[in-house]
Scaffold this motif. Sequence first.
Motif, PDB file in Angstrom:
ATOM      1  N   SER A 114     -12.932   0.992   3.243  1.00 40.09           N
ATOM      2  CA  SER A 114     -12.306   0.008   4.117  1.00 40.09           C
ATOM      3  C   SER A 114     -13.207  -0.380   5.282  1.00 40.09           C
ATOM      4  O   SER A 114     -13.062  -1.453   5.861  1.00 40.09           O
ATOM      5  CB  SER A 114     -10.976   0.551   4.651  1.00 40.09           C
ATOM      6  OG  SER A 114     -11.194   1.636   5.539  1.00 40.09           O
ATOM      7  N   ARG A 139       0.834  -1.202   0.000  1.00 40.37           N
ATOM      8  CA  ARG A 139       0.000   0.000   0.000  1.00 40.37           C
ATOM      9  C   ARG A 139       0.867   1.250   0.000  1.00 40.37           C
ATOM     10  O   ARG A 139       0.589   2.218  -0.713  1.00 40.37           O
ATOM     11  CB  ARG A 139      -0.917  -0.003   1.217  1.00 40.37           C
ATOM     12  CG  ARG A 139      -1.918   1.159   1.225  1.00 40.37           C
ATOM     13  CD  ARG A 139      -2.773   1.173   2.490  1.00 40.37           C
ATOM     14  NE  ARG A 139      -3.545  -0.042   2.640  1.00 40.37           N
ATOM     15  CZ  ARG A 139      -3.381  -0.919   3.625  1.00 40.37           C
ATOM     16  NH1 ARG A 139      -2.462  -0.720   4.549  1.00 40.37           N
ATOM     17  NH2 ARG A 139      -4.130  -1.996   3.693  1.00 40.37           N
ATOM     18  N   THR A 152     -11.165   5.452   3.221  1.00 36.49           N
ATOM     19  CA  THR A 152     -11.503   5.096   4.603  1.00 36.49           C
ATOM     20  C   THR A 152     -12.900   4.502   4.689  1.00 36.49           C
ATOM     21  O   THR A 152     -13.118   3.484   5.368  1.00 36.49           O
ATOM     22  CB  THR A 152     -11.418   6.337   5.513  1.00 36.49           C
ATOM     23  OG1 THR A 152     -10.092   6.869   5.458  1.00 36.49           O
ATOM     24  CG2 THR A 152     -11.751   5.976   6.949  1.00 36.49           C
TER      25      THR A 152
END
Length: 199
Positions: free
Chosen positions: A188, A7, A185
């Motif tokens: 996820s 990542r 975010t």
Amino acid sequence: MATTTTRRLAIFLALALVMGVTRFHPSLLHHALWDASWGVFFLAGFWLRGQGRWAFPLLMAEAVLVDYFVITGLGIDFWSHYCVSAAYWFLIPSYGALWLGGSWLAKHQHGLDLTTLGLAVAALLVAEGACYLVSNGSFYWISASVPAPRSFGAWFANLGDWYLPFLEGTALYAGLGAVVHVLATQLSRAPRHSGHAPH
């Protein structure tokens, strides 16, 4: 760890690509895209906090290499270009201020809330202001491209002339980065459904 490393590398490569494309200013993009370098260093400090030993030098090296290829590609000696002087090396602390601003935000943010938004605005303003002060000040006082005599009054006028355009460009890319961060975010956090039927 492998996923985290992957990542981080993906983030670094994406930021490096954005900076390379916008800093290069090919004819088709000239004036169409603002140079993203300042925003990239701020976002890199945020997303790659703790990776400054390798990420920051590599981004600096990329910035210098792009400048070199652009200037020499115009048939101009790199060291004789208007923008290149002893002040050019003050880009290191200038971009360092942006990196530190992003890193500070990453350390003190509290998730996706108004407090973090306020911290983000404050961090960006302080980091961009420090970057602008160092880069503009070093160029004005050290570069031979600025004709003498120099004065604080003329410098302050010059600061005022360019501050808002640089702030707007930096805020634009930082804002785009914030949108990407919020979306990533939220994705996820989204519940993941398996392919199995419920029992």
